[in-house]
Design a protein around this motif. Sequence first.
Motif, PDB file in Angstrom:
ATOM      1  N   ASP A 191      21.900   4.973  66.605  1.00  0.00           N
ATOM      2  CA  ASP A 191      22.722   6.146  66.937  1.00  0.00           C
ATOM      3  C   ASP A 191      22.443   7.306  65.982  1.00  0.00           C
ATOM      4  N   GLU A 192      22.321   7.013  64.711  1.00  0.00           N
ATOM      5  CA  GLU A 192      22.077   8.056  63.716  1.00  0.00           C
ATOM      6  C   GLU A 192      20.689   8.674  63.892  1.00  0.00           C
ATOM      7  N   LEU A 193      19.716   7.843  64.201  1.00  0.00           N
ATOM      8  CA  LEU A 193      18.363   8.353  64.437  1.00  0.00           C
ATOM      9  C   LEU A 193      18.331   9.235  65.682  1.00  0.00           C
ATOM     10  N   ASN A 194      19.093   8.875  66.684  1.00  0.00           N
ATOM     11  CA  ASN A 194      19.174   9.683  67.901  1.00  0.00           C
ATOM     12  C   ASN A 194      20.010  10.945  67.712  1.00  0.00           C
ATOM     13  N   ALA A 195      20.818  10.973  66.654  1.00  0.00           N
ATOM     14  CA  ALA A 195      21.704  12.115  66.400  1.00  0.00           C
ATOM     15  C   ALA A 195      21.102  13.121  65.425  1.00  0.00           C
ATOM     16  N   GLY A 196      19.826  12.983  65.091  1.00  0.00           N
ATOM     17  CA  GLY A 196      19.196  14.001  64.275  1.00  0.00           C
ATOM     18  C   GLY A 196      18.638  13.552  62.943  1.00  0.00           C
ATOM     19  N   VAL A 197      18.776  12.272  62.590  1.00  0.00           N
ATOM     20  CA  VAL A 197      18.130  11.812  61.365  1.00  0.00           C
ATOM     21  C   VAL A 197      16.635  11.788  61.640  1.00  0.00           C
ATOM     22  N   HIS A 198      15.929  12.576  60.879  1.00  0.00           N
ATOM     23  CA  HIS A 198      14.494  12.761  61.079  1.00  0.00           C
ATOM     24  C   HIS A 198      13.676  11.751  60.279  1.00  0.00           C
ATOM     25  N   ALA A 199      14.188  11.361  59.107  1.00  0.00           N
ATOM     26  CA  ALA A 199      13.413  10.482  58.235  1.00  0.00           C
ATOM     27  C   ALA A 199      14.324   9.582  57.414  1.00  0.00           C
ATOM     28  N   LEU A 200      13.896   8.328  57.298  1.00  0.00           N
ATOM     29  CA  LEU A 200      14.548   7.363  56.419  1.00  0.00           C
ATOM     30  C   LEU A 200      13.493   6.814  55.472  1.00  0.00           C
ATOM     31  N   ALA A 201      13.664   7.033  54.195  1.00  0.00           N
ATOM     32  CA  ALA A 201      12.808   6.396  53.199  1.00  0.00           C
ATOM     33  C   ALA A 201      13.506   5.095  52.836  1.00  0.00           C
ATOM     34  N   LEU A 202      12.925   3.974  53.243  1.00  0.00           N
ATOM     35  CA  LEU A 202      13.580   2.677  53.068  1.00  0.00           C
ATOM     36  C   LEU A 202      12.961   1.910  51.914  1.00  0.00           C
ATOM     37  N   HIS A 203      13.819   1.476  51.014  1.00  0.00           N
ATOM     38  CA  HIS A 203      13.430   0.639  49.884  1.00  0.00           C
ATOM     39  C   HIS A 203      14.316  -0.597  49.972  1.00  0.00           C
ATOM     40  N   THR A 204      13.740  -1.688  50.485  1.00  0.00           N
ATOM     41  CA  THR A 204      14.516  -2.896  50.783  1.00  0.00           C
ATOM     42  C   THR A 204      14.021  -4.052  49.925  1.00  0.00           C
ATOM     43  N   TYR A 205      14.966  -4.748  49.309  1.00  0.00           N
ATOM     44  CA  TYR A 205      14.606  -5.793  48.360  1.00  0.00           C
ATOM     45  C   TYR A 205      15.532  -6.994  48.449  1.00  0.00           C
ATOM     46  N   THR A 206      14.988  -8.147  48.101  1.00  0.00           N
ATOM     47  CA  THR A 206      15.824  -9.297  47.793  1.00  0.00           C
ATOM     48  C   THR A 206      16.346  -9.073  46.375  1.00  0.00           C
ATOM     49  N   GLU A 207      17.286  -9.867  45.960  1.00  0.00           N
ATOM     50  CA  GLU A 207      17.809  -9.700  44.599  1.00  0.00           C
ATOM     51  C   GLU A 207      16.708  -9.937  43.559  1.00  0.00           C
ATOM     52  N   GLN A 208      15.860 -10.925  43.789  1.00  0.00           N
ATOM     53  CA  GLN A 208      14.780 -11.211  42.846  1.00  0.00           C
ATOM     54  C   GLN A 208      13.765 -10.069  42.798  1.00  0.00           C
ATOM     55  N   GLU A 209      13.404  -9.539  43.964  1.00  0.00           N
ATOM     56  CA  GLU A 209      12.474  -8.409  44.006  1.00  0.00           C
ATOM     57  C   GLU A 209      13.045  -7.208  43.271  1.00  0.00           C
ATOM     58  N   TRP A 210      14.335  -6.959  43.457  1.00  0.00           N
ATOM     59  CA  TRP A 210      15.004  -5.842  42.798  1.00  0.00           C
ATOM     60  C   TRP A 210      14.957  -6.019  41.280  1.00  0.00           C
ATOM     61  N   GLN A 211      15.211  -7.214  40.818  1.00  0.00           N
ATOM     62  CA  GLN A 211      15.141  -7.482  39.377  1.00  0.00           C
ATOM     63  C   GLN A 211      13.711  -7.292  38.872  1.00  0.00           C
ATOM     64  N   ASN A 212      12.742  -7.744  39.652  1.00  0.00           N
ATOM     65  CA  ASN A 212      11.334  -7.581  39.263  1.00  0.00           C
ATOM     66  C   ASN A 212      10.920  -6.110  39.207  1.00  0.00           C
ATOM     67  N   MET A 213      11.595  -5.267  39.996  1.00  0.00           N
ATOM     68  CA  MET A 213      11.320  -3.816  39.996  1.00  0.00           C
ATOM     69  C   MET A 213      11.992  -3.121  38.812  1.00  0.00           C
ATOM     70  N   GLY A 214      12.733  -3.867  38.015  1.00  0.00           N
ATOM     71  CA  GLY A 214      13.469  -3.270  36.919  1.00  0.00           C
ATOM     72  C   GLY A 214      14.732  -2.574  37.408  1.00  0.00           C
ATOM     73  N   GLU A 215      15.153  -2.928  38.632  1.00  0.00           N
ATOM     74  CA  GLU A 215      16.349  -2.373  39.258  1.00  0.00           C
ATOM     75  C   GLU A 215      16.288  -0.848  39.373  1.00  0.00           C
ATOM     76  N   VAL A 216      15.078  -0.354  39.684  1.00  0.00           N
ATOM     77  CA  VAL A 216      14.862   1.077  39.870  1.00  0.00           C
ATOM     78  C   VAL A 216      14.018   1.279  41.126  1.00  0.00           C
ATOM     79  N   ALA A 217      14.534   2.088  42.044  1.00  0.00           N
ATOM     80  CA  ALA A 217      13.790   2.403  43.262  1.00  0.00           C
ATOM     81  C   ALA A 217      12.758   3.488  42.964  1.00  0.00           C
ATOM     82  N   PRO A 218      11.661   3.482  43.703  1.00  0.00           N
ATOM     83  CA  PRO A 218      10.660   4.542  43.519  1.00  0.00           C
ATOM     84  C   PRO A 218      11.257   5.914  43.825  1.00  0.00           C
ATOM     85  N   LYS A 219      10.748   6.922  43.128  1.00  0.00           N
ATOM     86  CA  LYS A 219      11.180   8.298  43.408  1.00  0.00           C
ATOM     87  C   LYS A 219      10.528   8.768  44.694  1.00  0.00           C
TER      88      LYS A 219
END
Length: 103
Positions: free
Chosen positions: A66-94
């Motif tokens: 619904d949101e994509l159909n209502a005008g959201v043009h772009a979603l930058a998705l950063h999806t992690y398991t808890e272990q992956e998030w810890q391995n990333m240093g709990e910081v998403a890419p800029k």
Amino acid sequence: MSIENSIITKLTENFNPILLHVENESHYHHSGKGAESHFKVTLVSSIFNSMRTIARHRAIYSCLTDELNAGVHALALHTYTEQEWQNMGEVAPKSPNCMGHGQ
């Protein structure tokens, strides 16, 4: 309800996140004041434990149809398991700068 709040509500209800951060990045893309067209989503969930990245993204796109159909043009998705998030240093890419921003 704003699109941002709708995104937060739906992702919370559907993914039971350990961490959820939704950032409206529309102002980086010449979308105009108050726009809700570009979002960065960082989502950490145990639901992702058995999913590859593409399946995670498909699940989010399906949830936010619904949101994509209502005008959201772009979603930058950063999806992690808890272990992956810890391995990333709990910081998403800029997010990269928009090519047309500031020109």
